[in-house]
Write an enzyme that holds these catalytic residues in place. Structure first.
Site, PDB file in Angstrom:
ATOM      1  N   CYS A   1     -22.710 -34.753-122.541  1.00 47.31           N
ATOM      2  CA  CYS A   1     -22.905 -33.305-122.464  1.00 47.31           C
ATOM      3  C   CYS A   1     -22.800 -32.793-121.035  1.00 47.31           C
ATOM      4  O   CYS A   1     -22.423 -31.634-120.803  1.00 47.31           O
ATOM      5  CB  CYS A   1     -24.231 -32.900-123.100  1.00 47.31           C
ATOM      6  SG  CYS A   1     -25.704 -33.579-122.315  1.00 47.31           S
TER       7      CYS A   1
ATOM      8  N   CYS B   1     -21.035 -33.555-128.228  1.00 46.24           N
ATOM      9  CA  CYS B   1     -22.067 -34.530-128.590  1.00 46.24           C
ATOM     10  C   CYS B   1     -21.667 -35.260-129.874  1.00 46.24           C
ATOM     11  O   CYS B   1     -21.550 -34.636-130.939  1.00 46.24           O
ATOM     12  CB  CYS B   1     -23.418 -33.844-128.778  1.00 46.24           C
ATOM     13  SG  CYS B   1     -24.742 -35.002-129.219  1.00 46.24           S
TER      14      CYS B   1
ATOM     15  N   CYS C   1     -26.718 -41.541-121.733  1.00 44.49           N
ATOM     16  CA  CYS C   1     -25.470 -40.894-122.126  1.00 44.49           C
ATOM     17  C   CYS C   1     -25.264 -39.677-121.239  1.00 44.49           C
ATOM     18  O   CYS C   1     -26.206 -38.925-120.985  1.00 44.49           O
ATOM     19  CB  CYS C   1     -25.545 -40.476-123.599  1.00 44.49           C
ATOM     20  SG  CYS C   1     -24.121 -39.517-124.170  1.00 44.49           S
TER      21      CYS C   1
ATOM     22  N   CYS D   1     -20.741 -28.489-124.636  1.00 40.51           N
ATOM     23  CA  CYS D   1     -21.712 -29.578-124.764  1.00 40.51           C
ATOM     24  C   CYS D   1     -22.095 -29.817-126.221  1.00 40.51           C
ATOM     25  O   CYS D   1     -22.235 -30.965-126.654  1.00 40.51           O
ATOM     26  CB  CYS D   1     -22.942 -29.312-123.902  1.00 40.51           C
ATOM     27  SG  CYS D   1     -23.827 -27.777-124.246  1.00 40.51           S
TER      28      CYS D   1
ATOM     29  N   CYS E   1     -24.294 -19.933-118.793  1.00 40.72           N
ATOM     30  CA  CYS E   1     -23.582 -20.688-119.825  1.00 40.72           C
ATOM     31  C   CYS E   1     -22.636 -19.787-120.625  1.00 40.72           C
ATOM     32  O   CYS E   1     -21.611 -20.255-121.126  1.00 40.72           O
ATOM     33  CB  CYS E   1     -24.575 -21.366-120.770  1.00 40.72           C
ATOM     34  SG  CYS E   1     -25.405 -22.808-120.056  1.00 40.72           S
TER      35      CYS E   1
ATOM     36  N   ASP F   1     -41.302 -36.805-112.843  1.00 39.04           N
ATOM     37  CA  ASP F   1     -40.856 -37.213-114.175  1.00 39.04           C
ATOM     38  C   ASP F   1     -41.930 -37.892-115.018  1.00 39.04           C
ATOM     39  O   ASP F   1     -42.137 -37.524-116.175  1.00 39.04           O
ATOM     40  CB  ASP F   1     -39.608 -38.087-114.067  1.00 39.04           C
ATOM     41  CG  ASP F   1     -38.952 -38.323-115.415  1.00 39.04           C
ATOM     42  OD1 ASP F   1     -38.968 -37.395-116.243  1.00 39.04           O
ATOM     43  OD2 ASP F   1     -38.407 -39.406-115.633  1.00 39.04           O
TER      44      ASP F   1
ATOM     45  N   CYS G   1     -19.508 -30.342-119.040  1.00 35.37           N
ATOM     46  CA  CYS G   1     -20.005 -29.044-118.572  1.00 35.37           C
ATOM     47  C   CYS G   1     -19.116 -28.501-117.450  1.00 35.37           C
ATOM     48  O   CYS G   1     -18.922 -29.169-116.422  1.00 35.37           O
ATOM     49  CB  CYS G   1     -21.435 -29.176-118.070  1.00 35.37           C
ATOM     50  SG  CYS G   1     -22.128 -27.629-117.421  1.00 35.37           S
TER      51      CYS G   1
ATOM     52  N   CYS H   1     -19.855 -20.464-123.707  1.00 33.09           N
ATOM     53  CA  CYS H   1     -19.412 -21.864-123.716  1.00 33.09           C
ATOM     54  C   CYS H   1     -20.272 -22.700-124.655  1.00 33.09           C
ATOM     55  O   CYS H   1     -21.502 -22.629-124.640  1.00 33.09           O
ATOM     56  CB  CYS H   1     -19.466 -22.446-122.306  1.00 33.09           C
ATOM     57  SG  CYS H   1     -18.972 -24.188-122.198  1.00 33.09           S
TER      58      CYS H   1
END
Length: 333
Positions: free
Chosen positions: A260, A213, A257, A209, A203, A148, A264, A206
């Site tokens: 989203c 938001c 947060c 998300c 996905c 990261d 899912c 769909c």
């Protein structure tokens, strides 16, 4: 497996070791270290992904994260980060726990990834252990651990390695664990056997998300404007105030947060993690706003030692707590 070559020559390494056998052993060891998923790909410069990153940066969607613009060449080419890189071992670690947020307005919600110990340390230690094992068996091997904070496009490499696909919310989605996974990489200076199949994007049509938001930060499928994102505003933004359009729609989030991800459909496949260090620390799922506002620097250092929440720093956490407290006061007046 015992090393039988003393030269660091990559040619000799190729002659001495069967890439297929070595790949299998590395994957097996990675799983023994606790990673649920592992894939290996060539350490080649990114092409289409680089173009999309430059477009995103050109729109200013990185907000105040200036480092993303400064190191975009390194971010899209692992050999600029580690010149000897030949292979990228990509791993995923499930971090899901079954705890739930409360709706108590006197507290602030914390993103699930930060409930337990700092994933940089946990995942990084596992990758360093994997590298140490490889070097014990093959002293000629050199490697670099990335988790990261290094300029690697983690989700892109995970998708390339067949661990999952990048969803419309821009998080990696795995078929087995949903998006509740941490990603890390190990760059190695040897050639291995590479993945040939990727996971298709599931996905479909769909758009849950995007619809969920509260700040419309997902401006279109697969694109997030950080300037509108609650996670960015409560973690990365160093301004003294959260932008009004975000502050008005925090929906109780103090740090990060998960909206989203929570909506899912693929996260119905969530499975509890086997890593005890990802279990929530006391008071880390919802944090009392009064506690945050009363923290001294010394108390803050003690309270969040070894936690990913220290990323926001004390002024950031207290700014977030004030924004939430102001919303409560406004609603009551």
């Amino acid at each position: 497996m015992q090393a039988s070559v003393t030269s660091v020559s990559s040619i000799q390494l190729e002659i001495a070791f069967d890439p297929r056998q070595l790949t299998g052993l590395i994957k097996e060891r990675a799983q023994r270290e606790g990673f649920e998923k592992v894939g290996i790909v060539e350490a080649a410069a990114l092409g289409d992904e680089r173009d999309r990153l430059l477009t995103w940066l050109g729109r200013g969607y990185h907000g105040q994260m200036g480092w993303m613009a400064r190191d975009h060449e390194m971010r899209t080419n692992p050999r600029k980060l580690f010149p000897a890189a030949r292979s990228v071992v990509v791993v995923a670690k499930n971090y899901y726990t079954s705890d739930k947020h409360t709706d108590d307005p006197s507290t602030g919600k914390v993103s699930r990834y930060a409930w337990g110990d700092d994933y940089h340390e946990v995942v990084g230690a596992k990758l360093r252990s994997l590298l140490a094992w490889i070097r014990e068996e093959l002293p000629q091997v050199e490697g670099k651990v990335c988790i990261d904070i290094q300029p690697m496009m983690d989700k892109v490499w995970a998708a390339r390695a067949g661990l999952g696909w990048i969803g419309k919310h821009t998080n990696l989605i795995t078929p087995e664990y949903g998006s509740w996974v941490f990603i890390g990489e190990l760059l190695l200076n040897i050639d291995l056997e590479y993945e040939t199949e990727i996971v298709a994007d599931h996905c479909g049509s769909c758009t849950l998300c995007l619809e969920a938001c509260p700040t419309s930060a997902i401006t279109e499928p697969y694109v997030v404007d950080s300037n509108k994102c609650i996670s960015y505003a409560t973690i990365e933004l160093r301004a003294s105030q959260i932008p009004q359009e975000v502050a008005a729609n925090l929906e109780g989030w103090l740090y990060g947060c998960d909206i989203c991800q929570d909506v899912c459909p693929w996260n119905r496949f969530e499975q509890p993690t086997d890593e005890d260090r990802f279990q929530p620390r006391e008071g880390n799922v919802n944090v009392p706003l009064s506690e945050v506002l009363e923290l001294t620097p010394e108390a803050y250092a003690q309270r969040f030692r070894g936690s990913a929440m220290k990323r926001a720093k004390l002024p950031g956490l207290q700014r977030n707590a004030r924004a939430l407290a102001d919303r409560i006061a406004g609603a009551e007046s």
